[in-house]
Design an enzyme around this catalytic site. Structure first.
Site, PDB file in Angstrom:
ATOM      1  N   GLU A   1     -13.962 -29.259 111.495  1.00  0.00           N
ATOM      2  CA  GLU A   1     -14.991 -28.456 112.156  1.00  0.00           C
ATOM      3  C   GLU A   1     -16.162 -28.189 111.225  1.00  0.00           C
ATOM      4  O   GLU A   1     -17.314 -28.178 111.661  1.00  0.00           O
ATOM      5  CB  GLU A   1     -14.420 -27.143 112.690  1.00  0.00           C
ATOM      6  CG  GLU A   1     -15.463 -26.370 113.472  1.00  0.00           C
ATOM      7  CD  GLU A   1     -14.914 -25.509 114.590  1.00  0.00           C
ATOM      8  OE1 GLU A   1     -15.733 -24.840 115.236  1.00  0.00           O
ATOM      9  OE2 GLU A   1     -13.695 -25.505 114.832  1.00  0.00           O
ATOM     10  N   THR A   2     -15.894 -28.005 109.957  1.00  0.00           N
ATOM     11  CA  THR A   2     -16.971 -27.799 108.987  1.00  0.00           C
ATOM     12  C   THR A   2     -17.894 -29.009 108.953  1.00  0.00           C
ATOM     13  O   THR A   2     -19.116 -28.876 109.091  1.00  0.00           O
ATOM     14  CB  THR A   2     -16.391 -27.533 107.584  1.00  0.00           C
ATOM     15  OG1 THR A   2     -15.614 -26.332 107.625  1.00  0.00           O
ATOM     16  CG2 THR A   2     -17.483 -27.404 106.544  1.00  0.00           C
TER      17      THR A   2
END
Length: 156
Positions: free
Chosen positions: A75-76
């Site tokens: 997700e980062t």
């Protein structure tokens, strides 16, 4: 935690944000959770984001890399790509994340590479492939972000 580092960005993106007085590496960092997990964004552009994370400190009780840690890395990286795609007038908000965990890993460093599947005006979807130090796939993830205006009052 490791030493400070600064990811590589394309020069035109650096110039665009610098003109607004924005510290690009700070804006597109891994955030507090990412710092705690020692995620490092190494390079970032709308078409490719690369980052690493150590397995040590990010394991579940059986000593394997925690699936949630892979999800945070994915997700980062996908969010950074979506933010860079959206540009200075948009923020990226994750709305869907799925991860397939292919193999367990107990040590070393994993590397994630996020590449776009779709880059539109209101959404961006990235595939994130996470591999071990031997290049073996550990996890495949897909993240879709909603691209929201930074100043909704300016909408017509």
């Amino acid at each position: 935690m490791g030493e400070q580092h600064s990811p590589k960005f394309p020069q035109e993106i650096i110039d665009e944000y610098a003109a607004l007085g924005i510290d690009l590496p700070a804006l597109f960092s891994a955030g507090h959770l990412g710092e705690r997990m020692d995620i490092r964004v190494l390079e970032a552009a709308p078409d490719r984001v690369v980052g690493t994370m150590p397995v040590e400190g990010n394991t579940q009780p059986y000593g394997l890399l925690h699936g949630g840690a892979s999800a945070v890395l994915a997700e980062t990286l996908g969010s950074v790509g979506a933010m860079l795609h959206g540009g200075i007038d948009k923020i990226a908000v994750g709305v869907d994340l799925n991860c397939t965990h292919h193999r367990g890993i107990r040590s070393g460093l994993v590397t994630g590479v996020a590449t776009p599947v779709h880059r539109g005006r209101s959404t961006a979807t990235y595939e994130i492939v996470i591999t071990d130090e031997d290049g073996k796939r550990v996890c495949t993830a897909r993240l879709t972000c909603l691209l929201r205006d930074t100043n909704p009052q300016q909408q017509g």
